[in-house]
Motif scaffolding. Sequence first.
Motif, mmCIF file in Angstrom:
data_model
loop_
_atom_site.group_PDB
_atom_site.id
_atom_site.type_symbol
_atom_site.label_atom_id
_atom_site.label_comp_id
_atom_site.label_asym_id
_atom_site.label_seq_id
_atom_site.Cartn_x
_atom_site.Cartn_y
_atom_site.Cartn_z
ATOM 1 N N ASP A 205 -5.660 -1.548 2.242
ATOM 2 C CA ASP A 205 -4.630 -0.511 1.771
ATOM 3 C C ASP A 205 -4.175 -1.019 0.477
ATOM 4 O O ASP A 205 -3.353 -0.026 0.037
ATOM 5 C CB ASP A 205 -3.362 -0.788 2.617
ATOM 6 N N GLY A 206 -4.700 -1.899 -0.205
ATOM 7 C CA GLY A 206 -4.255 -2.201 -1.708
ATOM 8 C C GLY A 206 -2.802 -2.496 -1.750
ATOM 9 O O GLY A 206 -2.164 -2.291 -2.738
ATOM 10 N N LYS A 207 -2.434 -3.362 -0.676
ATOM 11 C CA LYS A 207 -1.006 -3.575 -0.673
ATOM 12 C C LYS A 207 -0.836 -5.111 -1.292
ATOM 13 O O LYS A 207 -1.760 -6.005 -1.050
ATOM 14 C CB LYS A 207 -0.501 -3.825 0.656
ATOM 15 N N GLY A 208 0.220 -5.521 -2.062
ATOM 16 C CA GLY A 208 0.549 -6.670 -2.751
ATOM 17 C C GLY A 208 -0.523 -7.179 -3.819
ATOM 18 O O GLY A 208 -1.618 -6.005 -4.204
ATOM 19 N N LEU A 209 -0.346 -7.876 -4.825
ATOM 20 C CA LEU A 209 -1.305 -7.895 -5.951
ATOM 21 C C LEU A 209 -2.460 -8.284 -5.609
ATOM 22 O O LEU A 209 -3.438 -7.666 -6.129
ATOM 23 C CB LEU A 209 -0.477 -9.170 -6.833
ATOM 24 N N ILE A 210 -2.828 -9.622 -4.720
ATOM 25 C CA ILE A 210 -4.224 -9.744 -4.500
ATOM 26 C C ILE A 210 -4.900 -8.611 -3.628
ATOM 27 O O ILE A 210 -5.961 -8.239 -4.077
ATOM 28 C CB ILE A 210 -4.159 -11.053 -3.557
ATOM 29 N N GLY A 211 -4.161 -8.025 -2.814
ATOM 30 C CA GLY A 211 -4.890 -6.818 -1.992
ATOM 31 C C GLY A 211 -5.058 -5.738 -2.969
ATOM 32 O O GLY A 211 -6.149 -5.294 -2.933
ATOM 33 N N TRP A 212 -4.385 -5.269 -3.976
ATOM 34 C CA TRP A 212 -4.482 -4.372 -4.861
ATOM 35 C C TRP A 212 -5.644 -4.676 -5.615
ATOM 36 O O TRP A 212 -6.375 -3.781 -5.951
ATOM 37 C CB TRP A 212 -3.272 -4.217 -5.591
ATOM 38 N N PHE A 213 -5.725 -5.787 -6.388
ATOM 39 C CA PHE A 213 -6.772 -6.273 -7.127
ATOM 40 C C PHE A 213 -8.195 -6.066 -6.047
ATOM 41 O O PHE A 213 -9.178 -5.633 -6.986
ATOM 42 C CB PHE A 213 -6.899 -7.695 -7.535
ATOM 43 N N PHE A 214 -8.230 -6.547 -5.096
ATOM 44 C CA PHE A 214 -9.633 -6.821 -4.552
ATOM 45 C C PHE A 214 -9.954 -5.290 -3.940
ATOM 46 O O PHE A 214 -11.123 -4.683 -3.903
ATOM 47 C CB PHE A 214 -9.798 -7.749 -3.455
ATOM 48 N N HIS A 215 -8.784 -4.515 -4.063
ATOM 49 C CA HIS A 215 -9.183 -3.159 -3.464
ATOM 50 C C HIS A 215 -9.777 -2.235 -4.583
ATOM 51 O O HIS A 215 -10.502 -1.498 -4.329
ATOM 52 C CB HIS A 215 -7.677 -2.310 -3.109
ATOM 53 N N ILE A 216 -9.130 -2.467 -5.696
ATOM 54 C CA ILE A 216 -9.893 -1.569 -6.813
ATOM 55 C C ILE A 216 -11.076 -2.302 -7.512
ATOM 56 O O ILE A 216 -11.963 -1.778 -8.090
ATOM 57 C CB ILE A 216 -8.678 -1.437 -7.959
ATOM 58 N N SER A 217 -10.977 -3.438 -7.478
ATOM 59 C CA SER A 217 -12.220 -4.338 -7.988
ATOM 60 C C SER A 217 -13.435 -4.200 -7.178
ATOM 61 O O SER A 217 -14.529 -4.654 -7.710
ATOM 62 C CB SER A 217 -11.931 -5.722 -8.249
ATOM 63 N N GLY A 218 -13.389 -3.929 -5.886
ATOM 64 C CA GLY A 218 -14.542 -4.015 -4.907
ATOM 65 C C GLY A 218 -14.690 -2.340 -4.703
ATOM 66 O O GLY A 218 -15.771 -2.074 -3.722
#
Length: 218
Positions: A205-218
């Motif tokens: 869901d791209g939630k939180g800094l780490i979640g957002w990073f791996f959501h857009i980077s992967g």
Amino acid sequence: MPTNPFTDVWHFLTATTTDYLHQGNWRYLILVLFWALLLAGTAVAFRNWQEDSAQRTGRHLGVWLVRVLIGCMWFQGMLWKLPLPVSDGLQYWTEQESTNAAFEFHRTFMKDVVLPHMRIFGPIVFLAELVFAGSMMLGLAVRFVGVLALAYTLQLWIGLYGNPSEWPWTYMFLALLMFLFVVEGTGRSLGLDAWLRRKVPAVRDGKGLIGWFFHISG
């Protein structure tokens, strides 16, 4: 002794290439790292194949194979950046860029900034290629790392454009492949990027800094 692709692969997988042998006993640690990445990437692919029926296609398998092989290529290229801080090979090719780059500003930058500080840039180059290798072999943050690898490869393309022993299209082909990895998000083909999106809600869901990073980077 004559070599062929099969013997070359065997020497690479057993740490008996010239680049490996130059590292002395450290080559065994490097070999363990390579096999750890390769086996981990294979295990992740197997888990994805088991858990997600959508991943069980020839396309995903083919993309995974190409991505892992390119990761192996980056790992092999990383070897001659050793020993740190500056290997003879890296010193030589950096000097080549200072005289063969396509543009004057690039030649000046390599000559006046990079070469005098090779003890800093040497480890950076080594770590960059190690990150490229790990990302491709594991399928982790492939889009983000792919952008970095694309920029890195284009720098080599421009930097060695005038070298008569280099074919510029070699680097352009690799750059185009990195571009496709970014556009297609190839970590989602049997890679950790696919597993994270499926198993970790914050990444999906791209939630939180780490979640957002791996959501857009992967």
